[in-house]
Enzyme design. Structure first.
Site, PDB file in Angstrom:
ATOM      1  N   HIS A 262       0.838  -1.204   0.000  1.00  0.00           N
ATOM      2  CA  HIS A 262       0.000   0.000   0.000  1.00  0.00           C
ATOM      3  C   HIS A 262       0.877   1.260   0.000  1.00  0.00           C
ATOM      4  CE1 HIS A 262      -3.584   2.428   1.137  1.00  0.00           C
ATOM      5  NE2 HIS A 262      -2.665   3.169   1.731  1.00  0.00           N
ATOM      6  N   GLU A 263       1.814   1.319   0.941  1.00  0.00           N
ATOM      7  CA  GLU A 263       2.671   2.511   1.031  1.00  0.00           C
ATOM      8  C   GLU A 263       3.557   2.641  -0.199  1.00  0.00           C
ATOM      9  OE1 GLU A 263       1.748   4.558   3.137  1.00  0.00           O
ATOM     10  OE2 GLU A 263       0.625   3.234   4.477  1.00  0.00           O
ATOM     11  N   HIS A 266       1.694   4.480  -2.838  1.00  0.00           N
ATOM     12  CA  HIS A 266       1.817   5.935  -2.638  1.00  0.00           C
ATOM     13  C   HIS A 266       3.200   6.398  -3.120  1.00  0.00           C
ATOM     14  CE1 HIS A 266      -1.846   6.773  -0.409  1.00  0.00           C
ATOM     15  NE2 HIS A 266      -1.582   5.877   0.520  1.00  0.00           N
ATOM     16  N   GLU A 292      -4.730   7.939  -2.931  1.00  0.00           N
ATOM     17  CA  GLU A 292      -5.233   6.687  -2.363  1.00  0.00           C
ATOM     18  C   GLU A 292      -5.585   5.693  -3.483  1.00  0.00           C
ATOM     19  OE1 GLU A 292      -5.150   4.865   1.049  1.00  0.00           O
ATOM     20  OE2 GLU A 292      -4.773   7.014   0.953  1.00  0.00           O
TER      21      GLU A 292
HETATM   22 ZN    ZN Z   1      -2.988   5.271   2.007  1.00  0.00          ZN
END
Ligand code: ZN
Length: 498
Positions: A262-263, A266, A292
């Site tokens: 997830h990170e 980003h 997001e």
């Molecule tokens: Zn996030």
């Protein structure tokens, strides 16, 4: 002075302001990753000194004068106009809020955090309610200072997602809610259940090596970034210095793996912003919904897919032969895609997560419209939780007191998470239409086509467009929850045999 030289001086200045901001981010990263326990006060003083210097640069009258000249200039290109528009937003925020208000709000934010932490520990909403009411009042005053009187909640949303409004979100969420609640009920009633504790005893060093291999394969560039450990995973930094964090639990290896992915999503967005334009609208992200969408797309559509795991499963088994020996492929895949309604947002799976966000958005709307008093929040929370998740919190610790966001006045942030999920699914189906064999690429460990496509159509666009316009440009359609519903139904309907 020619327009060109005004524009050059102006952009050089806003890039400097942005650089100061990135130094602050680095201090913040260091605080959460490395700071000796005795250094908290010194770090707070460093941050305050830097914030003062940044504010002075961001509110410099020369910037106001350049903006006036450039706003009156008819010959600017569309890109230059986007840069000026964004700089105007920043300048107004830096200059229109009275200094006493900014200071009082900062103090209130810190008071709010401690009041929330105390109230949560003691399950004492009544003790927190006056502080929360003050936070609401501060937020409304801030909106009015910036000219958003009568549309205070829209201002809170616009801070995180430029161009987005409560009315647009309300329409999208109502449609999503209609389709998602029955899907969640059907999954909850399914007899298919992951085996609890199937994955245990994964040594941290092995996990670290595996998640690094996976995130590098996805396309996170470790020559321009790194990953460390913190209490809560996050991503900070931009351009050629992007910092990710994760955390490790030996009996929950999927937690560190998926939070890292997830990170890294980003992080890949930040690494893909055009370096020459860092600090102007052409070199910053398009808002939290788009941000997001990038983290969710890699975490969910990509990294929970069968295709990706055809490539990764043998690698996982080779790295952890003893831990995976008794786990079948189907059990592993089900553990990766476990869905189970929970009271706690941060523990929620990708299906029910959206319902947690809808709940918070609906309550925020009612708080800002005056239709709901702060004192009545716990009851309203319980009612919504029953209606959306089919669960009623036994106390406020696992209900209205669970999130930190409202304690420092961060209203309007929650919707970004769910808007990001919608956009991720919509981008995913557009990518699949262009390259139907995407999952076969993944099975070979090849994620380059997808990253290249996102780089071209999302990352290098910076903040030229807001989330809604970006969605139109890339997918040819308005942002809609139907793609998210389709994706969740396709993936989880099959898996849970409903
Ligand atoms: Zn996030």
């Amino acid at each position: 002075m020619s327009t060109e030289s005004v524009y050059a001086e102006f952009t050089a200045w806003i890039k400097q302001v942005h650089l100061l901001g990135t130094v602050g981010e680095l201090l913040g990263w260091d605080e959460q990753v490395n700071l000796p326990p005795g250094a908290a006060e010194q770090r707070a003083a460093q941050q305050a000194a830097l914030a003062g210097a940044t504010h002075a640069a961001a509110s410099d009258p020369r910037l106001g004068a350049w903006l006036k000249v450039l706003e009156a200039e008819a010959t600017l290109t569309a890109d230059q106009r986007a840069v000026v528009r964004q700089a105007r937003r920043d300048y107004d925020r830096a200059t229109k809020l009275p200094a006493e208000f900014v200071q009082a709000k900062a103090a209130q934010g810190s008071r709010g955090y401690h009041a929330w932490a105390r109230a949560k520990a003691a399950n004492d909403f009544a003790g927190y309610a006056p502080v929360l009411a003050q936070n609401l009042e501060f937020a409304q005053r801030e909106a009015r200072y910036l000219g958003w009187g009568g549309r205070e909640y829209d201002y809170m949303i616009d801070r995180h997602d430029p161009g987005m409004t409560a009315a647009v979100i309300a329409r999208l969420f109502a449609e999503l809610r209609r389709d998602l609640v029955p899907l969640v009920r059907a999954i909850a009633a399914s007899r298919v259940r992951p085996r609890p504790g199937a994955l245990r005893g994964f040594p941290v060093e092995g996990q670290r090596a595996f998640l690094r291999e996976v995130t590098a394969q996805l396309g996170f560039d470790y020559a321009r970034g790194r990953i460390d450990v913190s209490l809560h995973p996050f991503c900070t930094g931009t351009g050629s210095d992007v910092r990710l964090t994760t955390r490790f639990k030996e009996d929950e290896p999927l937690d560190s793996l998926f939070s890292s992915i997830h990170e890294a999503g980003h992080g890949m967005y930040e690494q893909g912003l055009p370096a020459a334009h860092l600090g102007t609208a052409l070199g910053i992200h398009a808002g939290m919904a788009v941000h997001e969408s990038q983290s969710r797309l890699w975490e969910n559509q990509v990294a929970r897919s069968r295709g990706a795991w055809r490539g990764w499963e043998p690698r996982l088994r080779a790295a952890f032969p003893a831990q995976t020996a008794g786990v079948s492929s189907d059990e592993l895949y089900l553990a990766i895609n476990e869905v189970s309604p929970t009271l706690i947002r941060v523990d929620a799976d990708e299906v029910t997560y959206n319902l947690h966000i809808i709940l918070r958005f609906e309550l925020e709307q009612r708080l800002f419209s005056g239709g709901l008093a702060v004192a009545d929040l716990p009851g309203a929370w319980r009612e919504s939780s029953q209606a959306l998740l089919g669960l009623v919190p036994p106390d406020d610790r696992v209900g209205v007191l669970q999130d930190v966001h409202w304690s420092d006045g961060s209203f309007g942030y929650f919707p970004s998470y769910c808007l990001g999920n919608m956009l991720a699914a919509q981008l995913w189906y557009r990518a699949l239409a262009l390259r139907p064999a995407l999952e076969e690429d993944f099975a070979r460990g090849d994620f380059t086509w997808l990253l290249g496509w996102l780089r071209e159509h999302v990352h290098t666009q910076g903040r030229r467009h807001d989330a809604l316009e970006l969605c139109r440009q890339v997918t040819g359609e308005e942002l809609s929850p139907k793609h998210l519903v389709r994706y969740l139904t396709e993936r989880y309907g099959k898996l849970y045999r409903i």
